[in-house]
Design an enzyme around this catalytic site. Structure first.
Site, PDB file in Angstrom:
ATOM      1  N   LYS A  52       0.838  -1.208   0.000  1.00 38.62           N
ATOM      2  CA  LYS A  52       0.000   0.000   0.000  1.00 38.62           C
ATOM      3  C   LYS A  52       0.871   1.256   0.000  1.00 38.62           C
ATOM      4  O   LYS A  52       0.619   2.203  -0.746  1.00 38.62           O
ATOM      5  CB  LYS A  52      -0.933   0.001   1.213  1.00 38.62           C
ATOM      6  CG  LYS A  52      -1.996  -1.077   1.153  1.00 38.62           C
ATOM      7  CD  LYS A  52      -2.781  -1.127   2.460  1.00 38.62           C
ATOM      8  CE  LYS A  52      -3.773  -2.256   2.482  1.00 38.62           C
ATOM      9  NZ  LYS A  52      -4.524  -2.312   3.750  1.00 38.62           N
ATOM     10  N   CYS A  68      -0.698   0.699   5.998  1.00 34.60           N
ATOM     11  CA  CYS A  68      -1.061  -0.127   7.150  1.00 34.60           C
ATOM     12  C   CYS A  68      -1.958  -1.273   6.716  1.00 34.60           C
ATOM     13  O   CYS A  68      -2.691  -1.157   5.739  1.00 34.60           O
ATOM     14  CB  CYS A  68      -1.861   0.669   8.182  1.00 34.60           C
ATOM     15  SG  CYS A  68      -1.252   2.286   8.530  1.00 34.60           S
ATOM     16  N   ASP A  69      -1.932  -2.335   7.500  1.00 32.39           N
ATOM     17  CA  ASP A  69      -2.895  -3.409   7.317  1.00 32.39           C
ATOM     18  C   ASP A  69      -3.110  -4.118   8.643  1.00 32.39           C
ATOM     19  O   ASP A  69      -2.185  -4.230   9.449  1.00 32.39           O
ATOM     20  CB  ASP A  69      -2.437  -4.415   6.259  1.00 32.39           C
ATOM     21  CG  ASP A  69      -3.594  -5.286   5.814  1.00 32.39           C
ATOM     22  OD1 ASP A  69      -4.477  -4.757   5.105  1.00 32.39           O
ATOM     23  OD2 ASP A  69      -3.645  -6.469   6.208  1.00 32.39           O
ATOM     24  N   THR A  70      -4.346  -4.579   8.856  1.00 29.88           N
ATOM     25  CA  THR A  70      -4.713  -5.276  10.090  1.00 29.88           C
ATOM     26  C   THR A  70      -5.464  -6.546   9.737  1.00 29.88           C
ATOM     27  O   THR A  70      -6.329  -6.531   8.867  1.00 29.88           O
ATOM     28  CB  THR A  70      -5.614  -4.370  10.961  1.00 29.88           C
ATOM     29  OG1 THR A  70      -4.899  -3.171  11.272  1.00 29.88           O
ATOM     30  CG2 THR A  70      -6.005  -5.066  12.265  1.00 29.88           C
TER      31      THR A  70
END
Length: 186
Positions: A52, A68-70
C-alpha cells in the site's frame, strides 16, 4: 515540513493519525489485498502495508507515505467478511475465545523505510446467536477484519485485551509516533 500521506481509506486510521498533530493527506491505495488464510500473519500484514505504501509513494515520491494493514487470526487468518454468512461464521469462531490481531505499518520516505508489526490478544465473551444477528444487522461487521469493530459495537463482545488497543482499531499510533519522529526529524 515533510508532506505526510496516509495510504488508506479508513476513517479510523485517519482519526488516529490526527492524534500526532501533524498535517497529512489521505490517498487511498489501489494495492490489492491478497493472502491465503494459511499464510504467516506477521508476514501478511507487513507485505500488505508495504504494498500500500509503495503504491501511493509512486504518486508522492518526496512525501513520507504510511501504509497499514490489520488482520485477525483465530486458527487461521480472518479477513473482512464478504456477506452476512461469513460474518456469522467469523463471530461464532471468535465467541468465548482469544484471538490475535496483527497490524503492520510501513513508512516510506525517499530511500528510507521503517516497518513494524504489532500483535494484540483479544478475548471475547461468549456470544449468543441473538448478539451475533443483531450486530450483523447493524452493518458494523462489514469492512472490518474478523467481522467486528472494537471501537464501535464490537466493543460489547470484548472481555479483555492484552496489547495496544489502537492497533486493533487499525493504527498503533503511539508506536508510529516513536518510529516516524526520527525519520522526519520531528
Amino acid at each position: 515540513m515533510t508532506e505526510i500521506i496516509l495510504a488508506s481509506a479508513s476513517p479510523r486510521r485517519k482519526e488516529l493519525l490526527s492524534y500526532l498533530n501533524l498535517p497529512f493527506k489521505v490517498q487511498p491505495s489501489s494495492f490489492e489485498e491478497l493472502f491465503s488464510p494459511a499464510d504467516v500473519p506477521e508476514e501478511v500484514v507487513l507485505r500488505l502495508a508495504k504494498g500500500k505504501a509503495a503504491d501511493v509513494a509512486q504518486q508522492y515520491p518526496d512525501a513520507a507515505v504510511i501504509g497499514c494493514d490489520t488482520i485477525v487470526v483465530c486458527e487461521q487468518i480472518l479477513g473482512k467478511p464478504r456477506n452476512e454468512k461469513e460474518a456469522e461464521l467469523m463471530l461464532n469462531q471468535l465467541s468465548d475465545r482469544t484471538h490475535t490481531v496483527w497490524t503492520g505499518v510501513s513508512i516510506l520516505y525517499g530511500k528510507k523505510r521503517v516497518e513494524f508489526v504489532e500483535r494484540t490478544e483479544v478475548t471475547f465473551w461468549p456470544l449468543t446467536q441473538k448478539d451475533i444477528q443483531a450486530y450483523i444487522k447493524s452493518g458494523d461487521c462489514f469492512d472490518k477484519a474478523g467481522a467486528y469493530g472494537i471501537q464501535s459495537g464490537g466493543a460489547l463482545f470484548v472481555r479483555k485485551i492484552h496489547g495496544d488497543y489502537y492497533s486493533v482499531v487499525g493504527l498503533p499510533v503511539a508506536r508510529l509516533k516513536r518510529e516516524i519522529a526520527p525519520l522526519l526529524s520531528i
